[in-house]
Design a protein around this motif. Structure first.
Motif, mmCIF file in Angstrom:
data_model
loop_
_atom_site.group_PDB
_atom_site.id
_atom_site.type_symbol
_atom_site.label_atom_id
_atom_site.label_comp_id
_atom_site.label_asym_id
_atom_site.label_seq_id
_atom_site.Cartn_x
_atom_site.Cartn_y
_atom_site.Cartn_z
ATOM 1 N N ILE A 1 0.845 -1.202 0.000
ATOM 2 C CA ILE A 1 0.000 0.000 0.000
ATOM 3 C C ILE A 1 0.875 1.245 0.000
ATOM 4 C CG2 ILE A 1 -1.762 1.281 1.276
ATOM 5 C CD1 ILE A 1 -2.725 -1.316 -0.034
ATOM 6 N N GLN A 2 0.588 2.137 -0.925
ATOM 7 C CA GLN A 2 1.392 3.354 -1.084
ATOM 8 C C GLN A 2 0.949 4.433 -0.102
ATOM 9 O OE1 GLN A 2 4.122 3.441 -3.266
ATOM 10 N NE2 GLN A 2 3.572 1.262 -3.219
ATOM 11 N N ALA A 3 1.190 4.137 1.167
ATOM 12 C CA ALA A 3 0.901 5.106 2.238
ATOM 13 C C ALA A 3 1.956 4.911 3.310
ATOM 14 C CB ALA A 3 -0.497 4.875 2.806
ATOM 15 N N GLN A 4 2.662 5.986 3.613
ATOM 16 C CA GLN A 4 3.723 5.917 4.611
ATOM 17 C C GLN A 4 3.275 6.443 5.969
ATOM 18 O OE1 GLN A 4 6.396 4.241 3.681
ATOM 19 N NE2 GLN A 4 5.413 4.118 1.669
ATOM 20 N N LEU B 1 -5.744 8.299 0.328
ATOM 21 C CA LEU B 1 -5.971 7.178 -0.581
ATOM 22 C C LEU B 1 -7.398 6.657 -0.468
ATOM 23 C CD1 LEU B 1 -4.989 4.975 -2.550
ATOM 24 C CD2 LEU B 1 -4.113 3.720 -0.563
ATOM 25 N N LEU B 2 -7.888 6.522 0.764
ATOM 26 C CA LEU B 2 -9.247 6.021 0.982
ATOM 27 C C LEU B 2 -10.299 6.992 0.442
ATOM 28 C CD1 LEU B 2 -8.841 4.644 4.626
ATOM 29 C CD2 LEU B 2 -9.042 3.303 2.531
ATOM 30 N N ARG B 3 -10.000 8.264 0.503
ATOM 31 C CA ARG B 3 -10.954 9.253 -0.021
ATOM 32 C C ARG B 3 -10.926 9.286 -1.543
ATOM 33 N NH1 ARG B 3 -9.682 14.007 4.467
ATOM 34 N NH2 ARG B 3 -11.057 13.166 6.100
ATOM 35 N N ARG B 4 -9.771 9.055 -2.136
ATOM 36 C CA ARG B 4 -9.678 9.024 -3.608
ATOM 37 C C ARG B 4 -10.369 7.804 -4.185
ATOM 38 N NH1 ARG B 4 -4.170 10.202 -2.957
ATOM 39 N NH2 ARG B 4 -3.674 8.062 -3.579
ATOM 40 N N GLU B 5 -10.243 6.691 -3.493
ATOM 41 C CA GLU B 5 -10.778 5.423 -3.995
ATOM 42 C C GLU B 5 -11.623 4.755 -2.910
ATOM 43 O OE1 GLU B 5 -7.878 3.298 -6.711
ATOM 44 O OE2 GLU B 5 -6.481 4.397 -5.433
#
Length: 335
Positions: free
Chosen positions: A146-149, A157-161
């Motif tokens: 997952i591209q979240a650091q 990311l959750l809001r975009r998708e």
């Protein structure tokens, strides 16, 4: 014995400052101060969850120390099922003589009543609280792919998708489930909940990438975090943890006011004589002040927290209201 004090700390209500000096009585002193002839036979502590979790860890450590102090066997029995209600119900209906104890927690006392329509017992009326023993935080983790650091990047990311990612929990109505739902509500994000029968299969699927996110109990996730097999984005406690000092709280990480932790405590059936409740409370205080106990628990991500019986009761009532509101808002029910 030096009087033990409690400090109010916001919504958590109180934290105990435990030192060996403050509770430094000998095992013989405790034995002499207890009710006549108690304990004169084996004592059992029922853990209403599977072996290996925080409840089991703390119960076995306390049982070992009680056994040494009392010179009587203290046996731990795991009786999982129904979000802790099976084992708890057995103790609720056991003889109120001090020989039947329950390793209880926030799930049984403060979450299940709002989740389960037909409770087999009343957590407030059918138990005599003895003492809180400790608290454990949860940690927001993601699969390395997952591209979240950090938590902010995950929220973006959750809001975009919305709805694209899945999150694992150890079951409907578990603290992991409730904590993730609170995260979703406070961040206005969407993830699909995948409930498992316990933490082990949930962790296995997270490691395999079958699910991407979880809010799990820290002691169960620490080895995988340290091995780089999952990324820790934030902890759910109010303060950072000594076991993950570089990982921020969710409050720090962009979710103001977020706080969720699991408290663990010892209880007996309602009607247990107050003298016996007090005797076990004093024994628990001494155990939880032992440096080796504190060290072992901190290594598992568990922070020591002790209380009077009344303070434990009030903690349960406060959390019952708090989590009841969250459960009602989210519309969560467990069959």
């Amino acid at each position: 014995m030096t009087k033990h004090t409690f400090n109010s700390v916001g919504r958590r209500g109180f934290i105990s400052t435990v030192t060996a000096a403050a509770l430094g009585m000998s095992g013989a002193a405790i034995a002499q101060s207890g009710p006549a002839a108690f304990p004169s036979k084996p004592v059992r502590i029922v853990v209403p969850f599977t072996p290996g979790g925080s409840n089991d860890v703390i119960a076995r450590l306390v049982a070992q120390k009680f056994q040494e102090m009392w010179s009587q066997p203290v046996v731990v029995e795991n009786k999982p099922g129904a979000a802790g209600n099976i084992g708890a119900n057995e103790i609720a209906k056991s003889a109120p003589d001090g020989y039947n104890l329950l390793l209880t927690n926030i799930n049984i006392v403060s979450m299940n009543p709002g989740l389960i329509d037909k409770m087999p017992f009343d957590p407030q009326k059918d138990f005599a609280p003895i003492s809180l023993l400790g608290t454990t935080s949860l940690v927001l983790v993601v699969h390395p792919s997952i591209q979240a650091q950090n938590a902010r990047q995950l929220i973006e990311l959750l809001r975009r998708e919305p709805g694209k990612l899945n999150y694992a929990s150890s079951g409907n109505g578990s603290p992991q489930h409730m904590s993730a739902e609170m995260f979703k509500a406070m961040t206005k994000t969407s993830m699909l909940h995948i409930p498992y029968r316990g933490a082990a299969p949930a962790i296995a699927d997270l490691l395999a990438g079958q699910v991407q996110v979880s809010v799990g109990v820290i002691n169960q996730l620490l080895p995988h975090i340290r091995a780089g097999k999952m990324k820790a984005l934030a902890v759910t406690s109010r303060k950072r943890l000594s076991s993950l000092p570089d990982v921020p709280t969710l409050d720090e990480a962009g979710v103001p006011g977020y706080e969720s932790e699991i408290w663990l405590g010892l209880a007996a059936p309602a009607g247990t004589p107050p003298a016996i409740v007090d005797f076990i409370n004093q024994a628990a205080r001494r155990v939880m002040a032992m440096p080796d106990v504190v060290e072992k628990l901190q290594g598992q991500g568990i922070e020591v927290l002790v209380s009077t019986p009344e303070q434990m009761r009030q903690r349960g009532l406060d959390d019952l209201k708090r989590w009841g509101d969250i459960i009602k808002t989210a519309g969560i029910k467990v069959e």
